[in-house]
Structure formats: C-alpha cells, structure tokens
Motif scaffolding. Structure first.
Motif, short mmCIF file in Angstrom:
data_model
loop_
_atom_site.label_atom_id
_atom_site.label_comp_id
_atom_site.label_asym_id
_atom_site.label_seq_id
_atom_site.Cartn_x
_atom_site.Cartn_y
_atom_site.Cartn_z
N SER A 1 4.86 -5.01 -0.33
CA SER A 1 4.07 -5.41 0.84
C SER A 1 4.86 -6.49 1.57
CB SER A 1 2.71 -5.94 0.41
OG SER A 1 1.98 -4.95 -0.31
N TYR A 2 5.26 -6.20 2.81
CA TYR A 2 6.11 -7.10 3.57
C TYR A 2 5.27 -8.13 4.31
CZ TYR A 2 9.59 -3.59 2.50
OH TYR A 2 10.41 -2.71 1.83
N VAL A 3 5.92 -9.21 4.72
CA VAL A 3 5.21 -10.32 5.35
C VAL A 3 4.63 -9.93 6.70
CG1 VAL A 3 7.29 -11.24 6.46
CG2 VAL A 3 5.40 -12.78 5.90
N ASN A 4 5.21 -8.93 7.38
CA ASN A 4 4.68 -8.48 8.68
C ASN A 4 3.58 -7.43 8.54
OD1 ASN A 4 6.11 -6.27 7.85
ND2 ASN A 4 7.22 -5.97 9.76
N GLY A 5 3.19 -7.10 7.33
CA GLY A 5 2.12 -6.14 7.09
C GLY A 5 2.59 -4.75 6.76
N ASP A 6 3.87 -4.45 6.95
CA ASP A 6 4.41 -3.14 6.57
C ASP A 6 4.34 -2.97 5.06
OD1 ASP A 6 4.98 -2.94 9.23
OD2 ASP A 6 7.16 -2.84 8.99
N THR A 7 4.28 -1.73 4.62
CA THR A 7 4.28 -1.45 3.18
C THR A 7 5.20 -0.28 2.87
OG1 THR A 7 2.38 0.06 3.33
CG2 THR A 7 1.91 -2.27 2.86
N GLN B 1 11.92 9.38 -3.32
CA GLN B 1 10.78 9.77 -2.48
C GLN B 1 9.88 8.57 -2.26
OE1 GLN B 1 10.50 12.79 -1.17
NE2 GLN B 1 8.53 12.52 -0.14
N GLY B 2 9.47 8.37 -1.00
CA GLY B 2 8.60 7.24 -0.74
C GLY B 2 7.96 7.30 0.64
N THR B 3 6.96 6.43 0.83
CA THR B 3 6.21 6.36 2.09
C THR B 3 6.28 4.94 2.64
OG1 THR B 3 4.67 8.10 1.39
CG2 THR B 3 3.95 6.66 3.18
N TYR B 4 6.76 4.83 3.89
CA TYR B 4 6.82 3.53 4.56
C TYR B 4 5.80 3.56 5.70
CZ TYR B 4 8.80 -0.81 6.38
OH TYR B 4 8.98 -2.11 6.77
N THR B 5 4.93 2.55 5.74
CA THR B 5 3.90 2.45 6.77
C THR B 5 4.19 1.25 7.66
OG1 THR B 5 2.26 3.42 5.27
CG2 THR B 5 1.44 2.27 7.22
N TYR B 6 4.27 1.51 8.97
CA TYR B 6 4.50 0.45 9.95
C TYR B 6 3.15 -0.10 10.40
CZ TYR B 6 9.11 2.65 10.11
OH TYR B 6 10.33 3.18 9.77
N ALA B 7 2.90 -1.36 10.11
CA ALA B 7 1.59 -1.95 10.37
C ALA B 7 1.30 -2.03 11.86
CB ALA B 7 1.52 -3.34 9.75
N ALA B 8 2.27 -2.29 12.69
CA ALA B 8 2.04 -2.50 14.13
C ALA B 8 1.53 -1.25 14.82
CB ALA B 8 3.33 -2.98 14.79
N THR B 9 2.02 -0.08 14.42
CA THR B 9 1.65 1.17 15.10
C THR B 9 0.85 2.14 14.24
OG1 THR B 9 3.73 2.22 14.43
CG2 THR B 9 3.72 1.02 16.52
#
Length: 315
Positions: A106-112, A125-133
């Motif tokens: 869990s990144y400081v900008n909210g991304d995971t 294999q993995g999933t990256y979620t951009y918190a801003a969008t």
C-alpha cells in the motif's frame, strides 16, 4: 517505495551490545523469548535461537519504521508486515530479507499492488490499482515493470494486449461497455533523443502510438436468450431420459420372445443342436468407410483505442 537494509548484525556491533532481558541457553547466548535495545537505539522483542532473531518478533527502528513477522537467523523470512516511515506498508511473504512471493504493498499516495514479488520488486502476476483514477492493471510484471499480457481496466472500457518495458506494444484491443470492441495495435514511435552528459550516449525516447483497426460488436446474452437456452437444455434432458427408459424395457421383451421361440423349436429328423451351431449367421461388414475430420482456425482480431495515459508512481 521505501526500502531499508537488513538490521542483521546490529546487535553485535562495537563493544556495547545494548540491553537485553530474556532467556539464554547454556552458552549464555540469547535464546527463547527476549527483549533487546540495540546500540543504535532500535528495539526488538520476540524469539531468539542461539543468539539470533529466529521466529516471531517485532523490530522497531528509531525512525519510526517497524517490522512485525517471522525471522530466520536474523533475516526477515516467512510472513511479515513492514510499515515504513512515510506510511506505506507491505504485507506478505519474505525470503532472505527481501519481499519475495505473494504480498500486498500500500503506497503513500493510495495506490496498491497485490501479487507476486521477487528480490524486492513486482515480478510475476499481479494487480496494480491507481487510486487517483480507479484504473487497474491486471497482468504480468518483470523486475518492477509491466511486461507480457495484461489488461488496463478503466471506468467504462479496458485495453487488452501485450506490454513491453512498462508500455503497451503490438496488437491489442479496446473493449467498451457500450458493447463493441476496437482492434488495432500500438506502434513504437521514436521521439527526439534526450540530452545526456558528455560521456553518455543520448537515449531514444520510444512512445507507443495507437493505430486503430476494425470495430466489432460484442454479443451479450439477454434474459430471453438465457431462458431459451435453459428450455432447450431441459428438452434435451427429457429426451435422453425417455430414450434410456425405452432402452431399459427392450431387453426384457426380447428375452420373453426368445424363451417362447425356444419352446416351439424341436429338432427334426434327429438333428442335434451341435449341427445347427455349425452354421453361424453371417454378418456382412461394410467394404469401406470414410473418416471425417473437422478442423478450424481460431482467428482473433485484436482492437484498441487511445487510452488515458497512466504513469506508475515513483516508489
């Protein structure tokens, strides 16, 4: 992404070994449960084995970072959670002091990011979620970059294709929620080379450009289609059951007819049953047959459209 080196050996530095309260073995080594304050003011509370952190424990750095998890001979190994000073957090598997295996960051900008790791980097294999969008990338990673087949999922459409060096490249398609797909490919376009120092060669800046192709419709099943399909399946099942019932009744009837025929048949003129068996019924086999083979080609068109540019945040 925040990283810290291993705290291995800090208990053994210098003449001052810090403070320790806890169990010891016959060699006066720290053994079993104990609590230590290290020379650099870090603290550890947990299990020891022959003088080394081994088993479950909590290590607190003087800068506020901390690790809660398993150790193997002073190294983070097994399941553990590392909370960094900037507030980012990793929960998952460790191997020899490195993030390795399955874990969530869990990144400081909210991304995971949730998926596989190797040598402290996203790998597998993995999933990256951009918190801003709210955009998600689901696919393969290699040494921290998107590499191989993946999907970039946006609010009302997604891109499906191949990524290379963290960028979409080659054939792919965009799938839209309105019920259509656009096939195409990303073509690498070389931009002006970036200026470097005198002793370094300028590097080319490659930008992928989308080349749109065919647009096709997506067939989505309606409730009527699903009801019709269920009805057909029910009719097929009923027909199979009826055939099975008829098949199970047929042998009994045939057996009765055979018994009656045997009663009526009597040997004539001294003929024996052995003589009759010498004349077996002849079966005519087909002289030739045709073998039918079915084959098909699976052709997949791939489509895409300009997607909003996503940049992986600096870790």
């Amino acid at each position: 992404m925040s990283d810290f080196g291993s705290e291995e050996g800090e208990e053994d530095q210098g003449p001052y070994l810090g403070e320790y309260e806890g169990g010891r073995n016959e060699n006066e080594e720290r053994h079993g449960h104990g609590k230590a304050t290290l020379p650099n003011q870090d603290t550890y509370e947990g299990m020891y084995d022959c003088g080394k952190r081994h088993g479950q424990g909590v290590y607190r750095f003087k800068n506020g970072a901390r690790y809660i998890g398993e150790y193997l001979k002073n190294r983070k190994h097994g399941q553990g959670t590392f909370i960094y000073p900037d507030g980012s957090k990793y929960e998952g598997s460790w191997v020899d002091d490195q993030r390795c295996g399955f874990g969530k960051y869990s990144y400081v900008n909210g991304d995971t990011y949730e998926g596989e790791w190797k040598d402290h980097q996203r790998h597998g294999q993995g999933t990256y979620t951009y918190a801003a969008t709210g955009t998600k990338y689901v696919g393969r990673w290699q040494i921290g970059k998107r590499e191989g087949h993946g999907e970039l999922i946006h609010a009302n459409h997604k891109y499906v294709g191949v990524f290379k060096e963290d960028k979409p490249m080659g054939k792919g398609k965009y799938v839209f929620d309105i019920g259509c797909e656009q096939h195409g490919e990303y073509i690498p376009i070389e931009q002006e080379k970036e200026d470097k120092l005198d002793d370094e060669e300028p590097s080319a800046n490659i930008i992928p450009k989308w080349k749109a192709g065919q647009v096709t419709a997506i067939h989505l099943k309606t409730e009527e289609d699903m009801e019709e399909e269920a009805k057909e399946q029910a009719e097929e099942a009923a027909g199979e059951k009826e055939n099975q019932e008829q098949t199970s009744e047929q042998p009994a009837e045939s057996q009765g007819e055979t018994t009656e025929e045997k009663k009526e048949e009597k040997p004539e003129g001294g003929e024996t049953e052995e003589k009759k068996e010498e004349e077996p019924a002849q079966e005519t086999a087909p002289e030739g047959g045709e073998e039918t083979t079915a084959g098909g080609e699976d052709g997949g068109n791939q489509e895409t459209a300009d997607a909003p540019k996503e940049e992986t945040p600096a870790e």
